[in-house]
Design a protein around this motif. Structure first.
Motif, mmCIF file in Angstrom:
data_model
loop_
_atom_site.group_PDB
_atom_site.id
_atom_site.type_symbol
_atom_site.label_atom_id
_atom_site.label_comp_id
_atom_site.label_asym_id
_atom_site.label_seq_id
_atom_site.Cartn_x
_atom_site.Cartn_y
_atom_site.Cartn_z
ATOM 1 N N ALA A 72 22.449 29.928 -11.638
ATOM 2 C CA ALA A 72 23.611 29.401 -10.927
ATOM 3 C C ALA A 72 24.783 30.323 -11.210
ATOM 4 O O ALA A 72 24.812 31.039 -12.218
ATOM 5 N N GLU A 73 25.779 30.272 -10.341
ATOM 6 C CA GLU A 73 26.916 31.172 -10.489
ATOM 7 C C GLU A 73 27.645 30.961 -11.810
ATOM 8 O O GLU A 73 28.060 31.934 -12.457
ATOM 9 N N LEU B 107 17.857 23.222 -14.124
ATOM 10 C CA LEU B 107 19.236 23.685 -14.173
ATOM 11 C C LEU B 107 20.168 22.723 -14.902
ATOM 12 O O LEU B 107 20.951 23.133 -15.762
ATOM 13 N N LYS B 108 20.111 21.445 -14.563
ATOM 14 C CA LYS B 108 21.018 20.490 -15.203
ATOM 15 C C LYS B 108 20.741 20.384 -16.697
ATOM 16 O O LYS B 108 21.653 20.150 -17.487
ATOM 17 N N GLY B 109 19.487 20.566 -17.076
ATOM 18 C CA GLY B 109 19.145 20.538 -18.495
ATOM 19 C C GLY B 109 19.804 21.677 -19.249
ATOM 20 O O GLY B 109 20.186 21.529 -20.416
ATOM 21 N N ILE C 133 24.394 33.119 -19.338
ATOM 22 C CA ILE C 133 23.188 32.401 -19.738
ATOM 23 C C ILE C 133 21.941 33.052 -19.130
ATOM 24 O O ILE C 133 21.865 33.271 -17.915
ATOM 25 N N ALA C 134 20.966 33.338 -19.967
ATOM 26 C CA ALA C 134 19.691 33.892 -19.509
ATOM 27 C C ALA C 134 19.017 32.895 -18.575
ATOM 28 O O ALA C 134 19.098 31.678 -18.777
ATOM 29 N N ALA C 135 18.354 33.406 -17.542
ATOM 30 C CA ALA C 135 17.810 32.502 -16.529
ATOM 31 C C ALA C 135 16.556 33.037 -15.874
ATOM 32 O O ALA C 135 16.342 34.244 -15.779
ATOM 33 N N VAL C 136 15.737 32.094 -15.412
ATOM 34 C CA VAL C 136 14.625 32.393 -14.526
ATOM 35 C C VAL C 136 15.146 32.208 -13.106
ATOM 36 O O VAL C 136 15.618 31.125 -12.751
ATOM 37 N N VAL C 137 15.085 33.249 -12.305
ATOM 38 C CA VAL C 137 15.618 33.207 -10.941
ATOM 39 C C VAL C 137 14.472 32.977 -9.961
ATOM 40 O O VAL C 137 13.549 33.791 -9.866
#
Length: 353
Positions: free
Chosen positions: A284-285, A255-257, A294-298
């Motif tokens: 993240a929210e 996440l921080k990356g 932002i596209a994400a893996v949840v």
């Protein structure tokens, strides 16, 4: 899982007294810091404590035989939404069974992780849910095995010969990210992350790389990993782009990356997805409300927590059998930060720096 094999007896105050050649009362005074004990006797007590590995039991003697209704939880950190939500879920599940959850952060330190486990062992917790700093082969797992602690390992683990494990299926999720990016035409992709020694980092990187290369053998995959902190990663990322490298997409393994990458894009005046695409592992929210989203893996926090506690309580209640390794599927959400390459200027020049 409960390590159901012969367990070494915990050294007692009487063992220390016998080794030091003093009374148990003298040992108690030394451990309490009473200054009236003769220096030579105090030194013999300290030597015996170190030799035997004795630790003061913080519980009253009449409580030692009672069932401890305390569950310990150790996470690498509490700042990310994933681990924060994990503790919340674990606490709720523990309380549903009449237990209290005691949570602590290892702060990404294996030494601190082991020290926290030693304290929890002193407290005689009924069981521990551990998300190790690196993987299931670290000193924390070794400590729990040596002391016969009941535990379930989560997140940065694959499988273990002594403990049940529950984690997200990072490799499959990363493979899906690769299929999405390759399918949109990306042939130069940067992967950023922390600590390749962590089991999940290896799984995410290997899952992504193997699938991408299988689908597009000509794809170029650059990897920038920092070992322990985001600041070195930020510096490495700036150096990478300063050399003129222009991948069309970035996949962040944590996440921080994702935030570091996005900050660097904005510093250079690049916009997603026109100039560069971005996908992050973990949601993240802020990733949902920013523009573009932002596209994400949840990751399946509830499912991981639920199965971890189910396995832990089964062991606490006497369950036997070989340890199980469970992988929970993730969701991949391709939001507006991902597009096809070549749809923007791709100038490569930083603006406003």
């Amino acid at each position: 899982m409960a390590h159901r094999q012969a367990q070494q007896r915990r050294p007692s105050i009487h063992d220390v007294a016998s080794r030091a050649g003093v009374s148990a009362a003298t040992v108690s005074k030394v451990m309490a810091g009473v200054a009236t004990v003769k220096p030579e006797n105090a030194q013999r007590v300290f030597d015996a404590v170190e030799l035997l590995g004795y630790r003061v039991d913080p519980l009253a003697s009449d409580m030692r035989r009672a069932k401890r209704r305390i569950i310990g939880a150790i996470m690498p950190e509490f700042e990310s939404e994933f681990f924060g939500q994990m503790v919340t879920q674990l606490e709720s599940l523990a309380e549903q069974r009449g237990y209290t959850l005691v949570a602590a952060s290892s702060r990404e330190s294996e030494a601190r992780e082991t020290e926290i486990l030693a304290r929890m062992h002193d407290w005689r917790v009924a069981g521990v849910v551990l998300a190790p700093v690196r993987n299931e082969h670290g000193p924390a797992a070794a400590f729990m095995k040596a002391n016969g602690m009941t535990s379930v390992l989560i997140d940065r683990v694959l499988s273990d010969d002594a403990f049940d494990t529950v984690s997200a299926d990072s490799a499959s999720a990363s493979a899906e990210v690769a299929r999405e990016l390759i399918g949109k035409g990306h042939r130069h992709i940067l992967v950023v992350g922390l600590g390749e020694q962590a089991a999940t980092v290896r799984a995410r990187l290997d899952g992504f790389r193997s699938t991408a290369l299988k689908l597009a053998p000509d794809v170029r995959i650059d990897v920038v990993l920092a070992e322990s902190d985001v600041e070195p990663l930020r510096a490495q990322l700036r150096d990478y782009f300063a050399k003129g490298e222009r991948p069309t997409a970035v996949y962040s393994l944590f996440l921080k990356g994702t935030l570091v990458a996005l900050s660097e894009f904005r510093r250079r005046g690049w916009h997603c997805p026109n100039d560069i695409s971005l996908v992050g592992f973990d949601d993240a929210e802020w990733m949902q409300v920013t523009w573009p989203a932002i596209a994400a893996v949840v990751q399946p926090v509830r499912q991981i927590a639920g199965h971890a506690m189910e396995a832990l309580f089964a062991r606490i209640e006497g369950g036997v059998g070989p340890p199980t390794a469970r992988l929970e599927p993730c969701r991949v959400l391709m939001r507006e930060s991902v597009g096809s390459p070549g749809s923007g200027p791709h100038s490569g020049e930083a603006r406003g720096t």
